[in-house]
Design an enzyme around this catalytic site. Structure first.
Site, PDB file in Angstrom:
ATOM      1  N   ASP A 143       0.854  -1.190   0.000  1.00 61.61           N
ATOM      2  CA  ASP A 143       0.000   0.000   0.000  1.00 61.61           C
ATOM      3  C   ASP A 143       0.891   1.243   0.000  1.00 61.61           C
ATOM      4  O   ASP A 143       2.016   1.196  -0.516  1.00 61.61           O
ATOM      5  CB  ASP A 143      -0.930  -0.052   1.237  1.00 61.61           C
ATOM      6  CG  ASP A 143      -2.250   0.659   1.002  1.00 61.61           C
ATOM      7  OD1 ASP A 143      -2.224   1.858   0.708  1.00 61.61           O
ATOM      8  OD2 ASP A 143      -3.304   0.018   1.115  1.00 61.61           O
ATOM      9  N   HIS A 192      -3.503   6.194   3.412  1.00 65.95           N
ATOM     10  CA  HIS A 192      -4.237   5.011   2.939  1.00 65.95           C
ATOM     11  C   HIS A 192      -3.667   3.710   3.510  1.00 65.95           C
ATOM     12  O   HIS A 192      -4.395   2.861   4.023  1.00 65.95           O
ATOM     13  CB  HIS A 192      -4.178   5.014   1.407  1.00 65.95           C
ATOM     14  CG  HIS A 192      -5.102   4.069   0.712  1.00 65.95           C
ATOM     15  ND1 HIS A 192      -4.728   2.780   0.373  1.00 65.95           N
ATOM     16  CD2 HIS A 192      -6.372   4.216   0.273  1.00 65.95           C
ATOM     17  CE1 HIS A 192      -5.743   2.191  -0.245  1.00 65.95           C
ATOM     18  NE2 HIS A 192      -6.753   3.026  -0.328  1.00 65.95           N
ATOM     19  N   SER A 242     -11.178  -0.615  -0.633  1.00 63.36           N
ATOM     20  CA  SER A 242      -9.868  -0.574   0.023  1.00 63.36           C
ATOM     21  C   SER A 242     -10.014  -0.802   1.522  1.00 63.36           C
ATOM     22  O   SER A 242      -9.081  -1.266   2.167  1.00 63.36           O
ATOM     23  CB  SER A 242      -9.214   0.802  -0.175  1.00 63.36           C
ATOM     24  OG  SER A 242      -8.679   0.929  -1.453  1.00 63.36           O
TER      25      SER A 242
END
Ligand code: NAG
Ligand code: NAG
Ligand code: NAG
Ligand code: NAG
Ligand code: NAG
Ligand code: NAG
Ligand code: NAG
Ligand code: NAG
Ligand code: NAG
Ligand code: NAG
Ligand code: NAG
Length: 764
Positions: A151, A223, A541
């Site tokens: 990620d 994220h 996600s």
């Protein structure tokens, strides 16, 4: 594109990704697969052979193109040399160099290096996880399982990655904590056991990126911190998003460890870096891989996720991926790869909101995520209809403006006008339930449904001096039917392999609270950016790492299970009914019943997944049989399996999968003719030695379905039994999608092993 509640800068980031795809100059970056069995014995290492092959191929070009005839040092062309995820390397090549390379001995395939998009807390309670019973205590909360997260990196100081209560790192772990810019390698601990970053592909594609890159695993986007803490974050008391969703934040597997592989950058993300990250995670020895990212519109042999993860599952590593955020339309799903878990997103029964208290003392609830505590006490309130006239709104001044959505004036026009008009606050009456990013408005805003809206409208109409108080930071639980399939969640069938029903299941992905990078702004109020340690995000996600965490718990309880067995256990035990005991609905389809193309087998149920009774297992050769039946060339198959000797003697599209999909879409001369499809499946008894299961089929509109035999009797553990499912119907179905379920019901009454069946007339 991520749909809602994704902060502004992440949207900017997506913007960058999509614009980086226009490459500069004549050379482009490619990922080259080589057949290692063709390597001459003279070479001691694969890497030397790759370099020599590249040198030979490129020198042929340079000698004809330059007068000096000097070959360029090929190592400057190699971006990565890969080990497990792929046999080969990535390199920058001109079109003629690529052609020359294709003539080299051992060459298998070349794919362009493409840009990739990435796609609390209460969600663990919602999934039924609790400390008294079930999979949490039995798996020791995922103790010692190592989760690799590919990620945007990690914020190592986040309290979610403190190592309180964690045991010593097992000796088998070969990963490391790479230091770098603002990232001291001493920042890793018994929770965060690895940190590495992969940027060579990005720099090769965009040399200008180098100057701004943070050159470390530190997550400047947020994220990766969010996904990592969702899967395996440690306990953090009193976490919240500016007072919303307050509680003890924790991952699904709070005692599992995290290894962070950064391949997503603020400047973009490329497949060559993603493959390098997966390659390294396999070498380091992760148990589970979490990939909240994907590529649209690629075939399996062009898809870096499909290619790199095949090596992972051969090593027994479970891979969880996101379905994408391009719903609610058919065929929008990515990562529809038969050997990985593809996770869709669902909503929970939690809402964030506030209270409007009218001058007469009556209060109504609204929805909002406005971050500040406002002091609207007895503020004058005015109803402005559709709020479509900006000049009138601008004259209002310090009042609460009430707007009502109409069929002509859309909500976003109204919220824009009200923000520009600089009034005290906006109250919007709307029938929209998927409010998504509206809730994170930069000005004080509340959204009311039509019932509550009528109460306010009536109050304003009959009072000469209407006033109200607004209060924010409320969290409502149990407020609605849940789970439901989220609108944004990408729907199947899988464009890259329609013969396997995807997504596999769904998990919470709407308004998930998890850790965040404190230097990455989450929202703004007026022009002021706001920062926080925990934020609320939506997308597949966010649902993917929930399933990753569940896989980690199952790995701990059943270390002997294959990745396919774990997937089967998760799928066949998932829920297809909601908290009102009705079939799960789809808000992307006007709250009609959700089909398996939206929710897969259903909502993940971790406690039940521990004890599925029967599993549908599969071995790497079963996937090869599928690739053969897809009529892929030997080179295309080799690109995925890395083996030059694939056995295509029994090609079959009928993978031993815990779900079924058939296409009755022949639009030809004889519409009355009947078509049939048969599926052959084998189930393995992982429950008690002596167990009997009886088949139960729900009706499927327009289809006759039957199972033979319809009773399976097991006398041993790990015994296999096979059955056939036969579907019979018109050549061309009357509806796009019909569906039902095959359940194997344990006669001792303990378990139901349920598989979705889809019949579709969609074409591909
Ligand atoms: C590749 O090999 C073929 C035949 O061996 C030859 O005709 C062709 O010129 C070669 N191409 C390059 C780019 O070297
Ligand atoms: C945010 O996290 C840091 C540690 O990374 C901690 O020092 C700080 O107190 C936290 N802030 C809040 C408001 O909890
Ligand atoms: C990294 O941390 C260690 C231990 O806390 C410290 O001794 C060292 O000076 C740090 N290195 C850098 C480059 O900050
Ligand atoms: C990252 O490293 C490159 C050299 O590899 C350097 O040019 C650049 O300034 C570095 N970026 C930062 C933010 O330190
Ligand atoms: C708003 O008030 C609540 C408690 O009433 C508090 O927890 C929260 O931190 C406050 N938020 C801000 C942004 O001041
Ligand atoms: C919202 O729903 C109410 C009640 O069903 C209805 O009267 C109203 O016309 C709807 N508004 C819009 C804009 O669709
Ligand atoms: C509006 O919300 C209230 C709860 O705040 C609920 O009782 C009512 O049924 C809702 N009305 C509609 C039309 O959804
Ligand atoms: C593969 O080729 C065979 C023979 O031409 C054909 O019958 C079959 O439908 C093809 N399979 C797929 C998945 O296209
Ligand atoms: C290929 O698989 C079949 C069974 O599906 C087996 O009988 C055969 O021996 C295999 N061939 C090779 C070369 O391994
Ligand atoms: C079937 O074919 C006819 C004529 O080619 C076409 O008009 C019709 O839309 C097709 N139906 C479907 C469901 O594809
Ligand atoms: C049952 O089937 C699985 C999956 O095909 C296989 O791995 C296993 O060896 C079989 N077990 C027995 C006892 O035949």
């Amino acid at each position: 594109m991520a749909s809602h509640a994704i902060p502004l800068h992440v949207c900017l980031f997506f913007f960058f990704v999509s614009h980086l795809s226009c490459t500069l100059g004549a050379s482009e970056n490619y990922i080259i697969q080589m057949d290692v069995s063709a390597m001459p014995k003279a070479f001691s290492a694969h890497q030397n052979w790759y370099m020599s092959t590249l040198a030979l191929a490129t020198s042929k070009i340079t000698t004809t193109a330059t007068t000096t005839g000097m070959a360029i040092n090929p190592s400057s062309y190699i971006i990565y040399s890969y080990t497990h995820a792929l046999n080969g390397f990535s390199a920058s090549l001109s079109p003629s160099e690529l052609e020359a390379l294709k003539n080299s001995s051992g060459y298998v395939s070349a794919i362009r290096d493409l840009p990739v998009k990435p796609d609390t807390t209460y969600s663990t309670n919602f999934l039924g996880l609790n400390s008294n019973s079930g999979v949490w205590p039995l798996s020791y909360y995922g103790e010692d399982v190592i989760i690799g997260v590919v990620d945007s990196g990690i914020w190592p100081e986040s309290q979610s990655f403190n190592d309180k209560g964690m045991s010593e790192i097992p000796l088998r772990w070969k990963g490391k904590c790479a230091g770098g810019h603002q990232f001291n390698s001493s920042l890793c601990n018994k929770k965060l056991v690895g940190a590495r970053f992969f940027s060579k592909g990005l720099v090769a594609n965009d040399p200008n990126a180098r100057a701004t890159m943070s050159n470390s695993t530190r997550d400047r986007l947020g994220h990766g911190t969010h996904t990592s803490s969702t899967a395996a974050g440690n306990y953090v008391d009193d976490a919240s998003y500016f007072g919303y969703a307050r509680g003890t934040a924790k991952g699904v597997a709070p005692r599992a460890r995290v290894a962070s592989y950064k391949a997503i950058w603020e400047e973009g993300a490329y497949t060559s870096d993603i493959i390098a990250a997966i390659d390294q995670a396999i070498i380091d020895g992760v148990d589970v891989l979490s990939l909240s990212l994907g590529l649209d519109g690629v075939r399996l042999y062009e898809d870096p996720v499909a290619i790199a993860t095949f090596a992972a599952i051969q090593k027994g590593i479970f891979v969880s991926t996101s379905a994408g955020n391009a719903g609610p339309f058919y065929w929008t799903l990515h990562n529809g790869v038969p050997w990985v878990l593809t996770v869709g997103a669902s909503n929970m029964d939690r809402d964030f909101g506030g209270v409007v208290t009218l001058g007469n003392g009556v209060s109504v609830n609204g929805r909002t995520l406005y971050p500040l505590n406002s002091s609207f006490n007895q503020t004058p309130m005015v109803f402005m209809g559709a709020c479509d006239r900006l000049n009138e709104l601008q004259k209002i001044g310090n009042k609460i403006v009430v707007c009502e959505e109409t069929k002509i004036v859309a909500l976003h026009v109204q919220t824009d006008n009200v923000e520009k008009a600089n009034v005290a606050a906006g109250v919007f009456i709307t029938n929209t339930t998927a409010l998504g990013m509206y809730l994170q408005s930069p000005s004080p805003t509340m959204f009311l449904n039509s019932t509550n809206g009528e109460i306010i409208k009536t109050y304003i109409r009959i009072n000469s001096n209407p006033k109200a108080n607004l209060k924010f930071q409320n969290t409502y639980l149990g407020s609605k039917q849940a789970p439901v399939a989220s609108t944004f969640s990408s729907r199947g069938p899988s464009p890259s392999c329609p013969y396997v029903l995807k997504p596999d299941l769904m998990a919470p992905g709407d308004f998930i609270l998890a850790a965040w990078s404190p230097t990455s702004p989450v929202t703004r109020v007026g022009k002021q950016k706001l920062y926080t340690n925990f934020t609320v995000m939506s997308g597949t996600s966010m649902s993917c790492p929930h399933a990753t965490g569940v896989a980690a718990l199952l790995k701990k309880v059943h270390p002997e299970w294959s990745p396919a067995a774990i997937k089967s256990a998760m799928m066949t035990t998932s829920n297809n009914i909601d908290d009102l005991h009705r079939p799960i609905k789809d808000i992307g389809r006007a709250n009609m019943e959700a089909t398996p193309l939206a929710m897969g087998a259903g909502q993940i149920n971790p406690n039940k997944a521990m004890d599925p009774g029967l599993i549908y297992d599969a071995k790497p050769q079963d996937y090869v049989n599928l690739l053969c039946a897809l009529n892929y060339t030997t080179q295309q198959i080799q690109t995925i399996t890395k083996s030059s000797s694939n056995n295509c003697s029994s090609p079959s599209l009928d993978l031993n999968y815990p779900s079924f999909i058939a296409f009755f879409n022949a639009n030809d001369s004889n519409p009355d003719a009947i078509t049939t499809q048969e599926f052959q499946r084998t189930v393995t008894n992982v429950g008690e030695e002596h167990s009997t299961y009886i088949a139960r089929l729900t009706p499927i509109r327009g289809i006759r379905a039957s199972v033979t035999p319809n009773t399976l009797v097991f006398t041993k553990k790990n015994e296999n039994q096979s059955f056939k499912l036969r579907l019979e119907g018109p050549r061309l179905l009357k509806e796009d999608v019909v569906f039902g379920y095959l359940s194997w019901v344990h006669t001792a009454g303990k378990r139901i092993v349920r598989s979705p069946i889809v019949v579709s007339r969609l074409t591909f």
